[in-house]
Design a protein around this motif. Structure first.
Motif, PDB file in Angstrom:
ATOM      1  N   GLY A  24       0.812  -1.207   0.000  1.00  0.00           N
ATOM      2  CA  GLY A  24       0.000   0.000   0.000  1.00  0.00           C
ATOM      3  C   GLY A  24       0.844   1.255   0.000  1.00  0.00           C
ATOM      4  O   GLY A  24       2.079   1.199   0.047  1.00  0.00           O
ATOM      5  N   VAL A  25       0.165   2.382  -0.078  1.00  0.00           N
ATOM      6  CA  VAL A  25       0.816   3.689   0.000  1.00  0.00           C
ATOM      7  C   VAL A  25       0.913   4.086   1.466  1.00  0.00           C
ATOM      8  O   VAL A  25      -0.068   3.980   2.212  1.00  0.00           O
ATOM      9  N   LEU A  26       2.085   4.534   1.893  1.00  0.00           N
ATOM     10  CA  LEU A  26       2.272   4.897   3.286  1.00  0.00           C
ATOM     11  C   LEU A  26       1.340   6.042   3.688  1.00  0.00           C
ATOM     12  O   LEU A  26       1.207   7.022   2.950  1.00  0.00           O
ATOM     13  N   GLY A  27       0.747   5.898   4.859  1.00  0.00           N
ATOM     14  CA  GLY A  27      -0.193   6.908   5.335  1.00  0.00           C
ATOM     15  C   GLY A  27       0.425   7.913   6.281  1.00  0.00           C
ATOM     16  O   GLY A  27      -0.258   8.404   7.195  1.00  0.00           O
ATOM     17  N   CYS A  28       1.696   8.237   6.094  1.00  0.00           N
ATOM     18  CA  CYS A  28       2.379   9.158   6.998  1.00  0.00           C
ATOM     19  C   CYS A  28       2.019  10.603   6.650  1.00  0.00           C
ATOM     20  O   CYS A  28       2.123  11.001   5.484  1.00  0.00           O
ATOM     21  N   ARG A  29       1.634  11.361   7.651  1.00  0.00           N
ATOM     22  CA  ARG A  29       1.206  12.740   7.444  1.00  0.00           C
ATOM     23  C   ARG A  29       2.411  13.673   7.496  1.00  0.00           C
ATOM     24  O   ARG A  29       2.762  14.215   8.539  1.00  0.00           O
ATOM     25  N   ASN A  48      12.495   6.844   7.409  1.00  0.00           N
ATOM     26  CA  ASN A  48      13.080   8.176   7.499  1.00  0.00           C
ATOM     27  C   ASN A  48      12.531   9.055   6.379  1.00  0.00           C
ATOM     28  O   ASN A  48      12.616   8.705   5.203  1.00  0.00           O
ATOM     29  N   TYR A  49      11.928  10.176   6.763  1.00  0.00           N
ATOM     30  CA  TYR A  49      11.508  11.211   5.820  1.00  0.00           C
ATOM     31  C   TYR A  49      12.399  12.424   6.013  1.00  0.00           C
ATOM     32  O   TYR A  49      12.830  12.726   7.136  1.00  0.00           O
ATOM     33  N   VAL A  50      12.662  13.150   4.917  1.00  0.00           N
ATOM     34  CA  VAL A  50      13.586  14.267   5.001  1.00  0.00           C
ATOM     35  C   VAL A  50      13.163  15.369   4.029  1.00  0.00           C
ATOM     36  O   VAL A  50      12.582  15.103   2.978  1.00  0.00           O
ATOM     37  N   GLU A  51      13.454  16.616   4.413  1.00  0.00           N
ATOM     38  CA  GLU A  51      13.253  17.736   3.503  1.00  0.00           C
ATOM     39  C   GLU A  51      14.283  17.653   2.367  1.00  0.00           C
ATOM     40  O   GLU A  51      15.397  17.170   2.577  1.00  0.00           O
ATOM     41  N   PRO A  52      13.929  18.124   1.170  1.00  0.00           N
ATOM     42  CA  PRO A  52      14.870  18.037   0.041  1.00  0.00           C
ATOM     43  C   PRO A  52      16.222  18.688   0.314  1.00  0.00           C
ATOM     44  O   PRO A  52      17.247  18.240  -0.217  1.00  0.00           O
ATOM     45  N   ASP A  53      16.252  19.740   1.137  1.00  0.00           N
ATOM     46  CA  ASP A  53      17.523  20.410   1.427  1.00  0.00           C
ATOM     47  C   ASP A  53      18.194  19.875   2.693  1.00  0.00           C
ATOM     48  O   ASP A  53      19.180  20.453   3.178  1.00  0.00           O
ATOM     49  N   ASP A  54      17.681  18.765   3.225  1.00  0.00           N
ATOM     50  CA  ASP A  54      18.247  18.108   4.412  1.00  0.00           C
ATOM     51  C   ASP A  54      18.165  18.966   5.675  1.00  0.00           C
ATOM     52  O   ASP A  54      18.857  18.703   6.662  1.00  0.00           O
ATOM     53  N   SER A  55      17.315  19.986   5.666  1.00  0.00           N
ATOM     54  CA  SER A  55      17.226  20.865   6.830  1.00  0.00           C
ATOM     55  C   SER A  55      16.478  20.225   7.989  1.00  0.00           C
ATOM     56  O   SER A  55      16.630  20.649   9.142  1.00  0.00           O
ATOM     57  N   GLU A  56      15.687  19.212   7.716  1.00  0.00           N
ATOM     58  CA  GLU A  56      14.874  18.588   8.750  1.00  0.00           C
ATOM     59  C   GLU A  56      14.558  17.154   8.340  1.00  0.00           C
ATOM     60  O   GLU A  56      14.399  16.847   7.162  1.00  0.00           O
ATOM     61  N   GLY A  57      14.468  16.282   9.335  1.00  0.00           N
ATOM     62  CA  GLY A  57      14.089  14.905   9.079  1.00  0.00           C
ATOM     63  C   GLY A  57      13.275  14.351  10.230  1.00  0.00           C
ATOM     64  O   GLY A  57      13.238  14.937  11.316  1.00  0.00           O
ATOM     65  N   THR A  58      12.654  13.207  10.000  1.00  0.00           N
ATOM     66  CA  THR A  58      11.863  12.583  11.047  1.00  0.00           C
ATOM     67  C   THR A  58      11.760  11.092  10.783  1.00  0.00           C
ATOM     68  O   THR A  58      12.128  10.606   9.705  1.00  0.00           O
ATOM     69  N   LEU A  59      11.289  10.346  11.776  1.00  0.00           N
ATOM     70  CA  LEU A  59      11.057   8.917  11.640  1.00  0.00           C
ATOM     71  C   LEU A  59       9.589   8.605  11.920  1.00  0.00           C
ATOM     72  O   LEU A  59       9.002   9.145  12.865  1.00  0.00           O
ATOM     73  N   PHE A  60       9.018   7.724  11.103  1.00  0.00           N
ATOM     74  CA  PHE A  60       7.678   7.203  11.330  1.00  0.00           C
ATOM     75  C   PHE A  60       7.755   5.687  11.483  1.00  0.00           C
ATOM     76  O   PHE A  60       8.658   5.034  10.941  1.00  0.00           O
ATOM     77  N   GLU A  70       2.396   5.872  12.037  1.00  0.00           N
ATOM     78  CA  GLU A  70       2.300   6.698  13.235  1.00  0.00           C
ATOM     79  C   GLU A  70       3.654   7.333  13.518  1.00  0.00           C
ATOM     80  O   GLU A  70       4.699   6.755  13.182  1.00  0.00           O
ATOM     81  N   PRO A  71       3.675   8.528  14.127  1.00  0.00           N
ATOM     82  CA  PRO A  71       4.952   9.169  14.443  1.00  0.00           C
ATOM     83  C   PRO A  71       5.737   8.339  15.456  1.00  0.00           C
ATOM     84  O   PRO A  71       5.165   7.663  16.319  1.00  0.00           O
ATOM     85  N   SER A  72       7.059   8.385  15.364  1.00  0.00           N
ATOM     86  CA  SER A  72       7.898   7.653  16.316  1.00  0.00           C
ATOM     87  C   SER A  72       8.272   8.511  17.525  1.00  0.00           C
ATOM     88  O   SER A  72       8.745   7.982  18.533  1.00  0.00           O
ATOM     89  N   GLY A  73       8.102   9.825  17.408  1.00  0.00           N
ATOM     90  CA  GLY A  73       8.522  10.727  18.477  1.00  0.00           C
ATOM     91  C   GLY A  73      10.002  11.043  18.460  1.00  0.00           C
ATOM     92  O   GLY A  73      10.523  11.652  19.390  1.00  0.00           O
ATOM     93  N   THR A  74      10.696  10.649  17.389  1.00  0.00           N
ATOM     94  CA  THR A  74      12.144  10.856  17.299  1.00  0.00           C
ATOM     95  C   THR A  74      12.478  12.225  16.730  1.00  0.00           C
ATOM     96  O   THR A  74      11.863  12.669  15.761  1.00  0.00           O
ATOM     97  N   THR A  75      13.446  12.890  17.316  1.00  0.00           N
ATOM     98  CA  THR A  75      13.935  14.175  16.830  1.00  0.00           C
ATOM     99  C   THR A  75      15.239  13.971  16.074  1.00  0.00           C
ATOM    100  O   THR A  75      16.184  13.366  16.602  1.00  0.00           O
ATOM    101  N   LEU A  76      15.299  14.447  14.837  1.00  0.00           N
ATOM    102  CA  LEU A  76      16.500  14.307  14.019  1.00  0.00           C
ATOM    103  C   LEU A  76      17.076  15.690  13.755  1.00  0.00           C
ATOM    104  O   LEU A  76      16.421  16.546  13.171  1.00  0.00           O
ATOM    105  N   ALA A  77      18.297  15.897  14.207  1.00  0.00           N
ATOM    106  CA  ALA A  77      18.927  17.211  14.080  1.00  0.00           C
ATOM    107  C   ALA A  77      20.437  17.034  14.016  1.00  0.00           C
ATOM    108  O   ALA A  77      20.967  15.928  14.075  1.00  0.00           O
TER     109      ALA A  77
END
Length: 245
Positions: A24-29, A48-60, A70-77
């Motif tokens: 299926g298609v991922l349902g990550c918001r 792992n999702y990331v902005e095209p310029d690598d300024s921000e990322g997150t994990l679902f 669902e969000p993992s609650g992880t902060t990527l910086a």
């Protein structure tokens, strides 16, 4: 095994049958782009999702049954927005595993880290010729961690989980140095998913190559131009170390 497409689709993969099945298609918001994936022992995909310029990322956290998210609650910086990822088990405690990451935000790479609660703890830079490079990661059922390094030629390397040092590296001539890439381990073999720059080769999708450490063979035509571009792959550390009979 499971793979993640550039178009945000989750597939299962049976390498013995050379068969991909769309889940299926991922349902990550999120408006970020999918970049990498790892699978834990409960068959949950960490994406792992990331902005095209690598300024921000997150994990679902994504279900491998229906691609719900669902969000993992992880902060990527601090250079860890764009990741290579792989779970690796602890042989002294077979049911324990950790999520290891390779920092790929910008160039050069910043080495190996591990997920510690809701953030990444740096482990150390890769050693030798791999220093300042980035990698995709995969664990194996015997507690080892490996990296797919997109050098020329590409290399497979075992990584020391305590230091980030390279234990042993193997050149893989014939496997392309890719633009979109991932890899995974199953049944004693490594599978490499590679695609060229989509602007230079817009009609070419992912090729699957197989490396068999038992005899050193590299099959670059294992599967070719599969119809979509893979950006992430993962398999549980429970996956078999030998081909099922």
């Amino acid at each position: 095994m499971y793979v993640l497409s550039q178009d945000n689709e989750l597939y299962s993969f049976r390498p013995d049958r050379k068969e991909f099945t769309k889940i299926g298609v991922l349902g990550c918001r999120t408006g970020m782009d999918p970049n990498s994936m790892a699978i834990d022992r409960n068959a949950v995909a960490w994406v792992n999702y990331v902005e095209p310029d690598d300024s921000e990322g997150t994990l679902f956290k994504v279900s491998t049954e229906d691609a719900s998210c669902e969000p993992s609650g992880t902060t990527l910086a601090d250079g860890w927005a764009r990741l290579g990822m792989g779970f690796s088990s602890d042989l002294s405690r077979p049911d324990e595993e950790e999520l290891f990451v390779a920092g790929a935000t910008g160039r050069p790479g910043i080495g190996l880290g591990r997920l510690d609660g809701a953030s990444v703890t740096p482990v150390g830079e890769f050693s030798g010729s791999m220093r300042d490079t980035s990698a995709e990661l995969t664990g194996t059922g015997d507690g080892r961690l490996f990296g797919f390094f997109t050098t020329t030629p590409v290399q497979l390397a075992e990584i020391d989980k305590d230091t980030g040092d390279i234990i042993e590296a193997t050149d893989l001539p014939g496997i392309e140095t890719p633009s979109a890439w991932a890899f995974s381990f199953w049944g004693g073999d490594f599978y490499f998913y590679t695609a060229p720059d989509e602007f230079g080769s817009p009609s070419r999708t992912t090729n699957v190559s197989r490396y068999r450490p038992s005899d050193g063979s590299i099959d670059t035509d294992y599967m070719t131009d599969i119809g979509f571009r893979i950006v992430g792959a993962g398999v549980s550390t429970c996956a078999p170390l030998e081909l099922p009979r």
